[in-house]
Design a protein around this motif. Structure first.
Motif, PDB file in Angstrom:
ATOM      1  N   ILE A 194     -52.097  83.469  34.438  1.00 38.57           N
ATOM      2  CA  ILE A 194     -50.786  83.966  34.837  1.00 38.57           C
ATOM      3  C   ILE A 194     -49.792  83.654  33.722  1.00 38.57           C
ATOM      4  CG2 ILE A 194     -48.970  83.840  36.571  1.00 38.57           C
ATOM      5  CD1 ILE A 194     -51.147  82.414  38.329  1.00 38.57           C
ATOM      6  N   SER A 195     -49.127  84.675  33.232  1.00 44.32           N
ATOM      7  CA  SER A 195     -48.096  84.447  32.227  1.00 44.32           C
ATOM      8  C   SER A 195     -46.807  84.038  32.918  1.00 44.32           C
ATOM      9  CB  SER A 195     -47.868  85.720  31.425  1.00 44.32           C
ATOM     10  OG  SER A 195     -49.078  86.112  30.829  1.00 44.32           O
ATOM     11  N   TYR A 196     -46.042  83.200  32.253  1.00 48.77           N
ATOM     12  CA  TYR A 196     -44.798  82.743  32.870  1.00 48.77           C
ATOM     13  C   TYR A 196     -43.592  83.041  31.987  1.00 48.77           C
ATOM     14  CZ  TYR A 196     -45.468  78.734  29.709  1.00 48.77           C
ATOM     15  OH  TYR A 196     -45.674  77.940  28.606  1.00 48.77           O
ATOM     16  N   ASP A 197     -42.460  83.205  32.641  1.00 50.41           N
ATOM     17  CA  ASP A 197     -41.197  83.169  31.915  1.00 50.41           C
ATOM     18  C   ASP A 197     -40.651  81.746  31.942  1.00 50.41           C
ATOM     19  OD1 ASP A 197     -40.588  85.967  31.035  1.00 50.41           O
ATOM     20  OD2 ASP A 197     -40.971  86.330  33.155  1.00 50.41           O
ATOM     21  N   LYS A 198     -40.726  81.154  33.131  1.00 48.92           N
ATOM     22  CA  LYS A 198     -40.396  79.728  33.273  1.00 48.92           C
ATOM     23  C   LYS A 198     -41.588  79.077  33.970  1.00 48.92           C
ATOM     24  CE  LYS A 198     -36.122  80.664  32.062  1.00 48.92           C
ATOM     25  NZ  LYS A 198     -35.775  80.503  30.629  1.00 48.92           N
ATOM     26  N   LEU A 199     -41.951  77.892  33.505  1.00 47.77           N
ATOM     27  CA  LEU A 199     -43.069  77.178  34.116  1.00 47.77           C
ATOM     28  C   LEU A 199     -42.578  75.845  34.660  1.00 47.77           C
ATOM     29  CD1 LEU A 199     -46.136  76.808  34.666  1.00 47.77           C
ATOM     30  CD2 LEU A 199     -46.325  75.795  32.400  1.00 47.77           C
ATOM     31  N   VAL A 200     -42.883  75.596  35.937  1.00 51.90           N
ATOM     32  CA  VAL A 200     -42.524  74.312  36.544  1.00 51.90           C
ATOM     33  C   VAL A 200     -43.810  73.568  36.887  1.00 51.90           C
ATOM     34  CG1 VAL A 200     -41.331  73.163  38.433  1.00 51.90           C
ATOM     35  CG2 VAL A 200     -40.412  75.302  37.501  1.00 51.90           C
ATOM     36  N   LEU A 428     -30.564  74.537  38.501  1.00 53.09           N
ATOM     37  CA  LEU A 428     -30.523  74.794  37.057  1.00 53.09           C
ATOM     38  C   LEU A 428     -31.111  76.172  36.745  1.00 53.09           C
ATOM     39  CD1 LEU A 428     -29.960  73.552  34.241  1.00 53.09           C
ATOM     40  CD2 LEU A 428     -32.300  72.691  34.243  1.00 53.09           C
ATOM     41  N   LEU A 429     -32.275  76.453  37.336  1.00 53.40           N
ATOM     42  CA  LEU A 429     -32.926  77.742  37.057  1.00 53.40           C
ATOM     43  C   LEU A 429     -32.091  78.906  37.589  1.00 53.40           C
ATOM     44  CD1 LEU A 429     -36.718  76.973  37.696  1.00 53.40           C
ATOM     45  CD2 LEU A 429     -35.586  77.360  35.509  1.00 53.40           C
ATOM     46  N   ASN A 430     -31.516  78.725  38.764  1.00 53.51           N
ATOM     47  CA  ASN A 430     -30.662  79.796  39.306  1.00 53.51           C
ATOM     48  C   ASN A 430     -29.470  80.042  38.376  1.00 53.51           C
ATOM     49  OD1 ASN A 430     -32.349  80.064  41.461  1.00 53.51           O
ATOM     50  ND2 ASN A 430     -31.029  79.005  42.932  1.00 53.51           N
ATOM     51  N   GLY A 438     -33.176  84.169  32.246  1.00 55.62           N
ATOM     52  CA  GLY A 438     -34.411  84.027  33.008  1.00 55.62           C
ATOM     53  C   GLY A 438     -35.665  84.366  32.229  1.00 55.62           C
ATOM     54  N   ARG A 439     -35.564  85.282  31.266  1.00 55.63           N
ATOM     55  CA  ARG A 439     -36.755  85.700  30.513  1.00 55.63           C
ATOM     56  C   ARG A 439     -37.288  84.608  29.607  1.00 55.63           C
ATOM     57  NH1 ARG A 439     -38.803  90.313  32.584  1.00 55.63           N
ATOM     58  NH2 ARG A 439     -37.048  91.416  33.459  1.00 55.63           N
ATOM     59  N   ALA A 440     -38.522  84.753  29.223  1.00 56.10           N
ATOM     60  CA  ALA A 440     -39.136  83.808  28.307  1.00 56.10           C
ATOM     61  C   ALA A 440     -38.293  83.667  27.048  1.00 56.10           C
ATOM     62  CB  ALA A 440     -40.548  84.279  27.944  1.00 56.10           C
ATOM     63  N   ASN A 441     -38.062  82.434  26.656  1.00 61.34           N
ATOM     64  CA  ASN A 441     -37.371  82.125  25.398  1.00 61.34           C
ATOM     65  C   ASN A 441     -35.933  82.608  25.293  1.00 61.34           C
ATOM     66  OD1 ASN A 441     -38.973  80.607  23.517  1.00 61.34           O
ATOM     67  ND2 ASN A 441     -40.467  82.258  23.783  1.00 61.34           N
ATOM     68  N   SER A 442     -35.362  83.072  26.387  1.00 63.57           N
ATOM     69  CA  SER A 442     -34.012  83.619  26.274  1.00 63.57           C
ATOM     70  C   SER A 442     -32.926  82.607  26.643  1.00 63.57           C
ATOM     71  CB  SER A 442     -33.887  84.866  27.155  1.00 63.57           C
ATOM     72  OG  SER A 442     -34.124  84.518  28.493  1.00 63.57           O
TER      73      SER A 442
END
Lengths: 513, 513
Positions: A194-200, A428-430, A438-442
């Protein structure tokens, strides 16, 4: 940008795409063709993977938060995350959250198992309703953070498949998973990623055995519902076995000797529950054997007790437990076999039921992850709960600890820490999501606001028969009322040396989070 | 008259005596000496046994009723037996009674498992309180009726053990038992025997597989709580597995294909519950896969349906099930493997969950008992539920059937038959006990009163979504109200051919016993 699934187990099966079912091709074709890829943007980002799975999110999809684990931290985060901003994917070998403080009560029937387990789909309903949100009953087998590349044109992968020019996915960090099949013969474990934008990462911890021989084979831990079920089953079975004609006195005493190792909150509460069970149910329902059943709590000198002033806390326990019929023994377990354990001084302790609750340590997976670690071997985090060496990866709960560089001490492995970290992180994520990060690396250069600050609100352990031990030294005055703990608290014991005692707690409660 | 226990597993352990702990001797001594016994009364009655156990009751003890089994018949009997007249000993591998008509509802979470199981100790509290009453979690391994000798001086066994003259037990019929240890490594099965004054065989029946290959290995029956638990676990696991990325469409359909074999009440009710579960819960909580899940009910032509007019009953089922989303297939299963079953006409039916409910037949133990059998291989009984070839032995429930000599047909294996036999038998035993015939062999010439007469009160099967099929042909008008079934019954279907249909059953109930 299409979503590629690589099917290994069944090469003739159709490729299955979740978000975009428009491009379907036999998997063997993909595997063959991909090896010939070149891309001008980032040649090294195209990799052959062994897995099918959820690819990187596309521009018309919501960014994806992947949560590993379904404990206090992961579930609190999932509960609060804004699903209009993110798709949530949870990977855990357990499809429910366990309300661990009440788990001990289920072992003896005070509470039903169902009462302490909450399905993930009820905690976050989007997981079963939104097209891009999922719960996967799987183990996490590894995390790949190397290919986590931002969402900009430069990192798009353009390739040629069998003569057709196609725009492929940009690459993103991913999680490698393997399904939990619970030893069902008809199902084999299935690998996917599974690819993630954010990983917890909220993988929790494992029960510590300190390498003592025979613990894993013979003792029961008390961390999951199935542990509580096993304890209940074994307790009842031993009660019945001991009633069978012809069983020797010695064997009878062994079968009905319940030994708890570890004097932390779990051990203390379970001993208290057992004591209650013996005082009430066993006397009524197993009156033939009621004089044979005993509970012993073994606590090693080197173990830390539930609060810092452990010496006095233990004294209070001795006082309370001697009244409840629990024997408290100081000792270090050296070896465990199927019917007895041996202490450091050579004493043999025969048992019928052995519950092990000597605290937790980092899991094998956490140890194996190639990420900086905190003192004690947990995943190292900064004040914003980020894993600072990689982008978009956060760690919360028992699996995480402050890096030495932060200058902060590692927080204890408690539900109230995990729960509040989950709460902090969803805010924080919200906030990041709302600000378009929200996107990867953004969200690289985004202002994250206040760091996470933990304030300990006190500790409490019920010891059965409407009694509890409470330590409120670092606590605010009691100001909340709930029904959960009320039934237990009729009277508490005074613990000296700063460990304040709450008298007359009945009808009140210590706010844990 | 002392109580001898022969310990085999641990020859050095002290002999354990339940009712009279005064005479204790090493078991190996008993085993050696007993072989030299002679007795003037009945030389052949002294036998070496492999077991320790409960010996024949003494003059100052109550007579002992041994009940084998804890189903409808056994539990009804235990509930009603007068414990001031008798000591009750129950031997069963299950420490609870299962309310079988509601078992299907627990598979999908409509009811909790706890709601359909009642502990034996609650059904008959004396079992855990009275000194001579017990519940033993054990299998019955055999029944010894040969040594059942009356309570008179002539049958006392007098022997010499190591030079001392002792009055030993009179012999009595006994039951040979082996504890159920549930595969716990720390416990090994333990053998013992129990002498009886009255023996009630209520061993129930086993699920029929008709010798079809692969059924036992791959199908789940629906007769015990653990079966329902397994079904629920597998159903949820399959739902989750089918949601994993990379699973082929074909595999997904297989995983979510629930096949029920057997169109009797159990199969019909389980299919109905499954259908309900799909219509409501799956749509809400597993919306990603809701279109893949299907239920098929396979019924062979040769199987008898729930009521005699089966043709019409099945027609009603077809009608109702097509509305509920259950496919009804006529076919005979030829072979079952782990992922598909094969019908007689060669059709292959892939499945993810297979529930087998094609009725019951005599168990291996019942077949092995050296007692006269009824047509169909059950234990043969007369009109007073006695096993006429031996004294003081009764058989009730699914394991028993009228002997051909009685001229009566064998009653169906239904809860309402078993329950009413249990009720009849406790009245009979209480009457015998009051008249002083409780001891072994002391009721030989006693007048037993009216024989057992069975009157069928009708059959009912819920088919989910507040619908039920009812056959009241042999029934009195509805005259009782209970809350148990009310929730299910909103509307029922008219079944022709004499099978009267109760319209507007909501708030009413068919009295089953």
């Amino acid at each position: 940008m299409s979503l590629f699934k690589h099917l290994l187990r069944n090469p003739t099966a159709k490729s299955y795409s979740y978000s975009s079912p428009s491009i379907i091709m036999p998997s063997n074709l993909i595997l063959t063709c991909l090896s010939h890829f070149t891309t001008d943007a980032s040649p090294s980002t195209v990799q052959l993977t062994q897995y099918s799975g959820l690819g990187p999110t596309k521009a018309n999809e919501k960014p994806r938060v992947v949560v590993l684990g379904s404990g206090w931290a992961g579930c609190r985060l999932m509960k609060g995350i804004d699903t209009s901003l993110y798709d949530v994917v949870c990977v855990s070998p357990r499809n429910h959250m366990v309300f661990t403080p009440l788990l001990a009560s289920t072992c003896v029937g005070t509470l039903e198992f169902r009462s302490v387990a909450e399905p993930i789909a009820r905690i976050q309903p989007a997981i079963s309703r939104e097209p891009g949100s999922y719960f996967f009953l799987s183990h996490c087998a590894g995390i790949d953070t190397d290919n986590h590349v931002g969402f900009d044109g430069s990192s798009l992968v353009i390739g040629v498949i069998c003569g057709s020019v196609m725009i492929l996915d940009r690459n993103a960090g991913s999680v490698h998973c393997e399904t939990v099949t619970d030893e069902l013969r008809t199902l084999e474990p299935w690998k996917f990623k599974i690819s993630y934008d954010k990983l917890v990462i909220a993988l929790g911890a494992e029960a510590s055995t300190f390498g003592i021989h025979g613990v894993k084979e013979n003792a029961i831990f008390l961390r999951e519902v199935h542990h509580a079920q096993e304890i209940r089953r074994k307790l009842l079975l031993n009660l019945m076995m001991s009633d069978v004609p012809g069983i020797s006195e010695e064997e009878k005493s062994r079968l009905l000797h319940c030994v708890v190792v570890g004097g932390g909150p779990t051990g203390v509460e379970f001993s208290g529950e057992l004591s209650d069970f013996i005082m009430r149910d066993v006397r009524q329902r197993y009156s033939h054997v009621k004089d044979y059943i005993h509970v012993t709590l073994i606590e090693a000198l080197c173990y830390k007790a539930v609060v810092k002033g452990e010496k006095n806390f233990i004294n209070a326990k001795v006082l309370s437990f001697s009244q409840s019929g629990v024997r408290l023994v100081r000792g270090i377990v050296k070896d465990v076999d199927s019917q007895k354990l041996i202490l450091n001084d050579g004493t043999e302790v025969p048992y019928g039921l052995l519950v092990w609750s000597t605290g937790v340590g980092p899991s094998t997976l956490v140890k194996s992850l190639d990420l900086p670690k905190s003192p004690g071997g947990r995943i190292g985090i900064d004040e914003w709960l980020r894993v600072p060496s990689v982008q978009d990866v956060f760690a919360v709960g028992d699996c995480s600890g402050y890096l030495e560089s932060t200058g902060k001490t590692v927080l204890p492995a408690l539900a109230q820490v995990a729960e509040r970290q989950g709460k902090y992180l969803f805010s924080l994520l919200n906030r990041i999501g709302k600000a378009g990060g929200g996107r990867a690396n953004s969200a690289k250069d985004m202002e994250l606001g206040d760091p996470f600050v933990y304030r300990h609100l006190g500790s409490m352990a019920t010891i059965g028969r409407y009694k509890a031990l409470v330590d409120l030294r670092q606590n605010k005055p009691l100001d909340c009322v709930t029904s959960l703990w009320c039934g237990y608290l009729k009277e508490t014991k005074r613990v000296e040396n700063g460990s304040e005692l709450a008298n007359g707690l009945r009808g009140r409660f210590v706010r844990l989070n």
